[in-house]
Design a protein around this motif. Structure first.
Motif, PDB file in Angstrom:
ATOM      1  N   TYR A  33      -4.774 -26.142 -82.229  1.00 40.71           N
ATOM      2  CA  TYR A  33      -3.600 -25.301 -81.978  1.00 40.71           C
ATOM      3  C   TYR A  33      -2.353 -25.973 -82.534  1.00 40.71           C
ATOM      4  CZ  TYR A  33      -6.878 -23.812 -78.353  1.00 40.71           C
ATOM      5  OH  TYR A  33      -7.994 -23.392 -77.683  1.00 40.71           O
ATOM      6  N   PHE A  45       3.547 -21.145 -78.676  1.00 42.92           N
ATOM      7  CA  PHE A  45       2.333 -21.026 -79.479  1.00 42.92           C
ATOM      8  C   PHE A  45       2.627 -20.518 -80.890  1.00 42.92           C
ATOM      9  CE2 PHE A  45      -2.025 -20.184 -80.453  1.00 42.92           C
ATOM     10  CZ  PHE A  45      -2.046 -18.974 -81.136  1.00 42.92           C
ATOM     11  N   TYR A  48      -3.853 -20.650 -83.766  1.00 44.70           N
ATOM     12  CA  TYR A  48      -5.065 -21.220 -83.185  1.00 44.70           C
ATOM     13  C   TYR A  48      -6.194 -21.115 -84.203  1.00 44.70           C
ATOM     14  CZ  TYR A  48      -9.494 -20.413 -80.592  1.00 44.70           C
ATOM     15  OH  TYR A  48     -10.797 -20.395 -80.152  1.00 44.70           O
ATOM     16  N   ALA A  55      -8.100 -18.060 -85.869  1.00 45.46           N
ATOM     17  CA  ALA A  55      -8.541 -17.012 -84.949  1.00 45.46           C
ATOM     18  C   ALA A  55      -7.365 -16.198 -84.409  1.00 45.46           C
ATOM     19  CB  ALA A  55      -9.310 -17.633 -83.790  1.00 45.46           C
ATOM     20  N   ASP A  56      -6.200 -16.801 -84.392  1.00 44.84           N
ATOM     21  CA  ASP A  56      -5.021 -16.109 -83.865  1.00 44.84           C
ATOM     22  C   ASP A  56      -3.781 -16.750 -84.464  1.00 44.84           C
ATOM     23  OD1 ASP A  56      -2.887 -15.074 -82.345  1.00 44.84           O
ATOM     24  OD2 ASP A  56      -4.047 -15.053 -80.493  1.00 44.84           O
ATOM     25  N   SER A  58      -0.760 -15.109 -84.353  1.00 42.72           N
ATOM     26  CA  SER A  58       0.280 -14.189 -83.905  1.00 42.72           C
ATOM     27  C   SER A  58       1.608 -14.867 -83.571  1.00 42.72           C
ATOM     28  CB  SER A  58      -0.212 -13.410 -82.674  1.00 42.72           C
ATOM     29  OG  SER A  58      -0.515 -14.308 -81.620  1.00 42.72           O
ATOM     30  N   GLY A  98     -12.124 -24.301 -76.869  1.00 44.59           N
ATOM     31  CA  GLY A  98     -11.129 -23.248 -76.720  1.00 44.59           C
ATOM     32  C   GLY A  98     -11.435 -22.281 -75.611  1.00 44.59           C
ATOM     33  N   GLN A  99     -12.506 -22.540 -74.870  1.00 46.16           N
ATOM     34  CA  GLN A  99     -12.913 -21.586 -73.845  1.00 46.16           C
ATOM     35  C   GLN A  99     -12.915 -22.156 -72.434  1.00 46.16           C
ATOM     36  OE1 GLN A  99     -13.181 -18.405 -74.554  1.00 46.16           O
ATOM     37  NE2 GLN A  99     -12.567 -19.070 -76.602  1.00 46.16           N
TER      38      GLN A  99
ATOM     39  N   THR B  98      -7.272 -14.732 -76.933  1.00 50.97           N
ATOM     40  CA  THR B  98      -8.291 -15.251 -77.837  1.00 50.97           C
ATOM     41  C   THR B  98      -8.840 -16.589 -77.380  1.00 50.97           C
ATOM     42  OG1 THR B  98      -6.508 -16.177 -79.180  1.00 50.97           O
ATOM     43  CG2 THR B  98      -7.436 -14.073 -79.885  1.00 50.97           C
ATOM     44  N   SER B  99      -8.050 -17.318 -76.649  1.00 51.02           N
ATOM     45  CA  SER B  99      -8.457 -18.670 -76.269  1.00 51.02           C
ATOM     46  C   SER B  99      -7.653 -19.129 -75.071  1.00 51.02           C
ATOM     47  CB  SER B  99      -8.218 -19.629 -77.431  1.00 51.02           C
ATOM     48  OG  SER B  99      -8.177 -20.969 -76.986  1.00 51.02           O
ATOM     49  N   TYR B 100      -8.271 -19.971 -74.272  1.00 48.47           N
ATOM     50  CA  TYR B 100      -7.540 -20.579 -73.160  1.00 48.47           C
ATOM     51  C   TYR B 100      -6.447 -21.516 -73.652  1.00 48.47           C
ATOM     52  CZ  TYR B 100     -10.397 -18.953 -69.278  1.00 48.47           C
ATOM     53  OH  TYR B 100     -11.002 -18.186 -68.321  1.00 48.47           O
ATOM     54  N   GLY B 101      -6.448 -21.814 -74.915  1.00 45.80           N
ATOM     55  CA  GLY B 101      -5.422 -22.694 -75.444  1.00 45.80           C
ATOM     56  C   GLY B 101      -4.173 -21.963 -75.872  1.00 45.80           C
ATOM     57  N   LYS B 102      -4.209 -20.638 -75.880  1.00 50.29           N
ATOM     58  CA  LYS B 102      -3.023 -19.874 -76.246  1.00 50.29           C
ATOM     59  C   LYS B 102      -2.212 -19.647 -74.975  1.00 50.29           C
ATOM     60  CE  LYS B 102      -1.313 -15.671 -78.436  1.00 50.29           C
ATOM     61  NZ  LYS B 102      -1.667 -14.333 -78.981  1.00 50.29           N
ATOM     62  N   LEU B 103      -1.332 -20.583 -74.710  1.00 53.62           N
ATOM     63  CA  LEU B 103      -0.595 -20.592 -73.457  1.00 53.62           C
ATOM     64  C   LEU B 103       0.853 -20.178 -73.657  1.00 53.62           C
ATOM     65  CD1 LEU B 103      -1.908 -24.032 -72.146  1.00 53.62           C
ATOM     66  CD2 LEU B 103      -2.706 -21.764 -71.489  1.00 53.62           C
ATOM     67  N   PHE B 105       4.405 -21.106 -72.068  1.00 54.09           N
ATOM     68  CA  PHE B 105       4.988 -22.176 -71.282  1.00 54.09           C
ATOM     69  C   PHE B 105       6.353 -21.790 -70.726  1.00 54.09           C
ATOM     70  CE2 PHE B 105       2.498 -26.088 -71.848  1.00 54.09           C
ATOM     71  CZ  PHE B 105       1.655 -25.735 -72.890  1.00 54.09           C
TER      72      PHE B 105
END
Lengths: 115, 115
Positions: A33, A45, A48, A55-56, A58, A98-99, B98-103, B105
């Motif tokens: 990320y 963000f 990712y 994958a993302d 955005s 990532g999950q 998409t992922s738990y890493g897209k947070l 904050f």
């Protein structure tokens, strides 16, 4: 190394120049990320990667920003025609898959200053 | 539009006392919440998390409380220690991401624990 490594730690450039920031994730981590942290704000963000693919994306603010991860390990964030508003700390993080929530490991960041 | 808000920029506490850091969110799609701690010149590190199906999660001196109806969560540190002095970020993740890493904050709260 054991952690996420980012280079350079500091980068000062002039408005309009091109900049590359590098991230070396923890070995074996498939998810990567990029975040950006402006002064007085939390990380925001950007993009990712799962393996080699984005994958993302955005969170990328505009088409001056681009990131690659050609071999599924090291990633490079590229900023074209830098503007003063791009000045921030750019944070890279990686995780095993990532999950699983909370398994994000951050690097120390690359501080970008655009004059 | 700040979807995760930490309205207290700073908090000062005496060693041994309780530290309470607060966080509010506006997006009802968030269903997982995390707290990260950040020391100067280091990247954020994961501290504790909570799923929206729970209202409390405890890990040693750290407890996170979630009030879904109020869209509010808090982090309690008991007893506070000088080494807890850092910036604390609240973060959230939403279902369908998409992922738990897209947070997302919050802005962070600077905690200072005095000896």
């Amino acid at each position: 190394g054991a952690g996420v490594s980012q280079t350079p730690s500091n980068k000062v450039t002039e408005k309009g120049k091109y900049v590359e920031l590098r991230c070396d994730p923890i070995s074996g981590h498939t998810a990567l990320y990029w975040y950006r942290q402006s002064l007085g704000q939390g990380p925001e963000f950007l993009i990712y990667f799962q393996g080699t693919g984005a994958a993302d994306d955005s969170g990328l603010p505009n088409d001056r920003f681009f990131a690659v991860r050609p071999e599924g390990s090291v990633s490079t964030l590229k900023i074209q025609r830098t503007e003063r508003g791009d000045s921030a700390v750019y944070l890279c993080a990686s995780s095993l898959s990532g999950q699983i929530a909370g398994e994000l490991f951050f690097g120390e960041g690359s501080r970008l200053t655009v004059l | 539009d700040q979807q995760v808000k930490q309205n207290s920029p700073s908090l000062s506490v005496q060693e041994g006392r309780i530290s309470i850091l607060n966080c509010d969110y506006t997006n009802s799609m968030f269903d997982y919440f995390l707290w990260y701690k950040k020391y100067p010149a280091e990247g954020p590190t994961f501290l504790i998390s909570i799923s929206s199906i729970k209202d409390k999660n405890e890990d040693g001196r750290f407890t996170v409380f979630l009030n879904k109806s109020a869209k509010h969560l808090s982090l309690h540190i008991v007893p506070s220690q000088p080494g807890d002095s850092a910036v604390y970020f609240c973060a959230a993740f939403g279902a369908g991401g998409t992922s738990y890493g897209k947070l997302t904050f919050g802005q962070g709260t600077i905690l200072t624990v005095h000896p």
